[in-house]
Design a protein around this motif. Structure first.
Motif: not given
Ligand SMILES: [Zn+2]
Ligand SMILES: [Zn+2]
Lengths: 319, 266, 319, 266
Positions: C202-227
């Motif tokens: 939620x901390x990320x998507x708060x700023x990502x409800x945008x027309x375009x969403x791009x990711x850097x190659x080694x970035x991650x995007x997740x609903x929950x931390x893997x831990x």
């Protein structure tokens, strides 16, 4: 400085005497009605006498009278129904401002009022009616709700001042007052403010940038508390009565200066002697204004409000 | 409050910093725009000095200079205070408004003068501010306001309180045109001015150390403002609390305004 | 769990050797260029070898790499100019979110980024990139500024999560995230988000409800931390690598699932080995998207954004 | 988490309060809408029970009941968890949506069911919520949402995170029609649901004692949430902090909603 209790002392004594007589008559089954009627006539004469010649300072004391009805008292007495809503949705809910949805004479309204406390505990809880930024932000939330659902807004103003403390400063008390006024100016629904007690400076006008501004007969509305003014002007806060006079902070002066749109009369002896009648007077005055304002289109409402304030100011033009 | 460094005992070419008390060479001091060359303290400027330091040379055209305060309440000592204000500040009122260019951008500008009755806002200040915003809205120009005020002008009673609402409404009129409004809080920006048009700017700058707050120190003291932090009611305090975008040293005000105008104008 | 340092160890060793040789050559005036070239080739082979077969967990570690460039690094490298603005105008200024006005390739932009700290002190000051409600409210203020002045919005997302503490809860962290998304959805200017590191829930998507969403190659995007996911799924936070795989939190998986609009390639060895090149890649990708989006009308921009998210979801329909 | 009072050892007509542990006579308990007649604890309701207690008799028409979760990531144990959710809740998904009347007012209603995978929001919940808001916007109807959710559905990975944005956008669509949206936070209303469509209602009600918060207790604990007040992450805490309009005992929810509809509908 005379206190309100000194002014009211002879009246209060008469009222005690009347109550005693009534009690006595009841207990002993005696007819004391003539005596009672006489005392009541005397009480009324005295009231008229005192209230005919009230100074500005007397009115300050009446506006601050500890028995004066507060916003929630009037809301209860003049609305068919009311549901209080809470919170600024930003982390706070300020008890110094009450807000909600009410029905009154066929109108559905958003009502926002400044609320003092009756006893010591409530007084502290409501911060003596001094709103913090969150109070004005709750008010703004309600103003936006009113705009969205096309509900007229009624505000009841009664505050010595906005809260001047560190906490309020740190959360932007100035910004919240300015934004509250701006939000009111942007509305396209009818808005009415009634100054019911103390109209204390920025803390009051934050809720009074409305299409109509009415004052109760013994309410005050001032840019600065008379004590503060006296401290600056006379270097003596005890000269507040003179300052009150100079500031022209009473309803009649405000009307003469064209700063308010009407005075709502109070019962003989002021609102606290008959809250019910006062509430009905407020209700009637507000309903009348609502009827007039309902004739205006949304854009006309905004424009009327703009012009109302735009034209306030007294100045000269040099050649 | 002492308006700016000026101690008569020292010769003309010297001036004493009111903060650090160091004696400064006046030409240096003036070249530094009245910022202490020793401790950085920003001395107050008159409105004329501010305009001189801010807009393009010879571009300023004053508007509404003919407005004069009346005394609608017949308030004790008001007429006298007005006369004194004129005498000490050399201005007719506590604000100067006009049009100018800044780095070539046409702007409407208002500059308050604390030297005139503490920069207090009565009918004339309210009217001039309102006309400035209205003019900008009409001509689609940005507004820059330099604030310096102790608050509303008590001597006009409720009329001066109403100027808070009046100027606020005028800002709303400009907002709808999508023209930028930038405010600069200078020492001091208080009470009725801070709680109306000043706080409603799109971007807010402040000079270092400026007094910025709601309640005067007397009121704050009565309210038991004892647990207040050391920087209470300074620009720095307001910046920490999210009410100011940037604290900008005087020298940088002009280029900062120019950049903002470039970014925000269509 | 392997740390990023273990993965990078052989490369780091080679890089030290190369540096040493260079120093030696310089000091003694000897020609060691053949040896150096050989080691460099070896380094490149090794990098290629390692980076060809990165697991989801490797990418998690890269996304969190302590040397990974942060929002302000990229802003400095890719903008012609930038002026940071401050404050939510509600009492706070959150250092975990930076925002301001920048110029990039002829565009004037509002840029909002999540900012981690580089050293321990800055990390604490910026709360490890975990924004509080005031961070999102500052972002919203900037979004509204962008709308008013018709400036496109670029957000740079890099946060483990929104701040989960008492303070944030008490000021409405959930509400601020929801409002931030809603504010973005209401905009009629082009908006682009780039996930540059951790796209934490939620901390990320708060700023990502945008027309375009791009990711850097080694970035991650997740609903929950893997831990956290591993703790729930395997009752063992140490199984985070398996959870990372299951969550499909890498850029390539997100693209396959149609959840992002493009991947911005990183230099060999990841962004922290060449921030400059990475910044230029982001710049190029953003400018390209801005060019496309600038063709759309304000209403089309809002509608495209609505449809972009409206159509996300995988489900079946029972007979 | 135990979904509602049901202790198998005690005979059918008795039920134990999960808060005060008192044994209650089931008919009394049901008549009190599953509020403990002793301590007032509000036990969780299934979505069907909630609908029964809320809308006018026989007015509910379910919509989008045919939607079923897929397993887009092939996520460990997801298929099994879905089957279990169906078995324990009797529902096909964690939300039921439909149209109904409440005190005669036509409404679109959504009711989450914590019994189905903790009320978590995956693609189906997101789609049903979105369709509910879209339908209401199209038909100009108010929306009432009863929230009960642990948050986003981990098993759908990033797709479920996206449902936060999707449902938020749908709320925006309703807002523009000026139709009221009222949310009721029931136990628990957390994380991804709280941080999206739930918090965006015009008026927010909550049941007493409901868990309402952002971070799960595990996360909060890791974040060192030790100096938390006793009522941390309850409806009462959120109410104190301005995020909830009213805390309403279950019995009063229906009349409160009716009053709000009356006030907010044109
Ligand atoms: Zn100095
Ligand atoms: Zn119980």
């Amino acid at each position: 400085m005379m206190t309100i209790f000194e002014i009211e002392k002879p009246i209060n004594e008469l009222e005690s005497a009347i109550a005693e007589l009534r009690q006595l008559a009841l207990e002993k089954g005696l007819d004391r009605s003539r005596e009672i009627a006489e005392l009541e006539a005397q009480r009324e004469r005295l009231l008229r006498q005192i209230f005919e010649h009230l100074s500005a300072w007397d009115k300050v004391l009446l506006a601050r009278h500890p028995k004066r009805p507060y916003a929630l008292d009037y809301i209860r007495l003049m609305c068919e129904s009311f549901m209080e809503l809470h919170g600024d949705r930003l982390g706070f809910d300020d008890p110094a401002i009450v807000a909600g949805l009410g029905k009154m004479g066929g109108y559905k309204l958003v009502i926002v009022g400044q609320q003092k406390g009756r006893d010591l505990k409530e007084r502290q809880q409501r911060n003596f009616g001094m709103a913090k930024p969150e109070g004005y932000r709750k008010a703004m939330r309600m103003f936006r709700l009113a705009e969205k659902f096309r509900l007229p807004v009624l505000t009841l103003v009664d505050t010595p001042a906005a809260d001047p403390g560190v906490e309020s400063e740190s959360r932007g008390i100035s910004e919240s007052i300015a934004q509250s006024m701006l939000t009111l100016f942007e509305l396209t629904v009818p808005t009415i403010a009634v100054i019911i007690g103390e109209g204390g400076s920025g803390g009051a006008i934050a809720l009074a940038a409305t299409n109509r501004v009415l004052m109760l007969e013994y309410a005050i509305y001032s840019v600065i508390p008379p004590e503060g003014c006296a401290a600056i002007l006379y270097r003596d806060p005890n000269k507040a009565p003179q300052a009150a006079e100079a500031l022209k902070l009473t309803a009649d002066r405000a009307l003469e200066l064209g700063l308010i749109d009407g005075i709502i009369p109070e019962p003989l002896g002021a609102a606290h002697r008959d809250p019910q009648t006062t509430a009905l007077s407020i209700r009637a005055a507000v309903l009348q204004q609502l009827e007039t304002l309902s004739q205006l289109s949304p854009e006309e409402l905004r424009e009327q409000r703009y012009q109302r304030f735009r034209n306030i100011g007294v100045f000269q033009t040099a050649q | 409050m002492q308006r700016r460094a000026a101690v008569s005992m020292i010769p003309e070419q010297w001036v004493q910093c009111i903060k650090c008390k160091k004696i400064l060479f006046r030409p240096d001091f003036e070249r530094a725009l009245r910022v202490c060359t020793h401790c950085g303290y920003h001395h107050r400027l008159s409105a004329r000095e501010r305009i001189l330091y801010t807009v393009d040379p010879d571009s300023f055209r004053e508007t509404d200079a003919e407005l004069r305060s009346a005394d609608p309440l017949g308030f004790p000592e008001y007429a006298e205070k007005l006369r004194k204000g004129v005498a000490t500040s050399g201005e007719q009122e506590a604000i100067i408004t006009g049009t100018a260019t800044l780095n070539g951008y046409e702007i409407v500008i208002g500059v308050m003068d604390f030297g005139f009755m503490g920069g207090s806002m009565g009918s004339v200040v309210g009217e001039k501010v309102t006309r400035a915003f209205e003019r900008a809205a009409e001509r689609k120009l940005p507004v820059i306001m330099f604030c310096a005020s102790g608050g509303a002008r008590m001597q006009e009673g409720l009329i001066s309180l109403m100027q808070m609402a009046k100027t606020t409404a005028a800002v709303g009129k400009l907002h709808r045109t999508r023209m930028p409004y930038i405010a600069v809080f200078t020492d001091p920006t208080m009470a009725g001015v801070l709680a109306s048009f000043a706080s409603l700017a799109d971007v807010i700058l402040a000079e270092p150390g400026a007094l910025v707050g709601f309640a005067g120190q007397r009121v704050a003291a009565q309210a038991g403002v004892s647990k207040a932090p050391a920087n209470f009611q300074t620009a720095e305090f307001q910046y920490e609390h999210g009410m100011i975008d940037l604290i900008v040293p005087r020298r940088q005000i002009r280029p900062t305004l120019a950049y903002l105008l470039e970014m925000l104008l269509p």
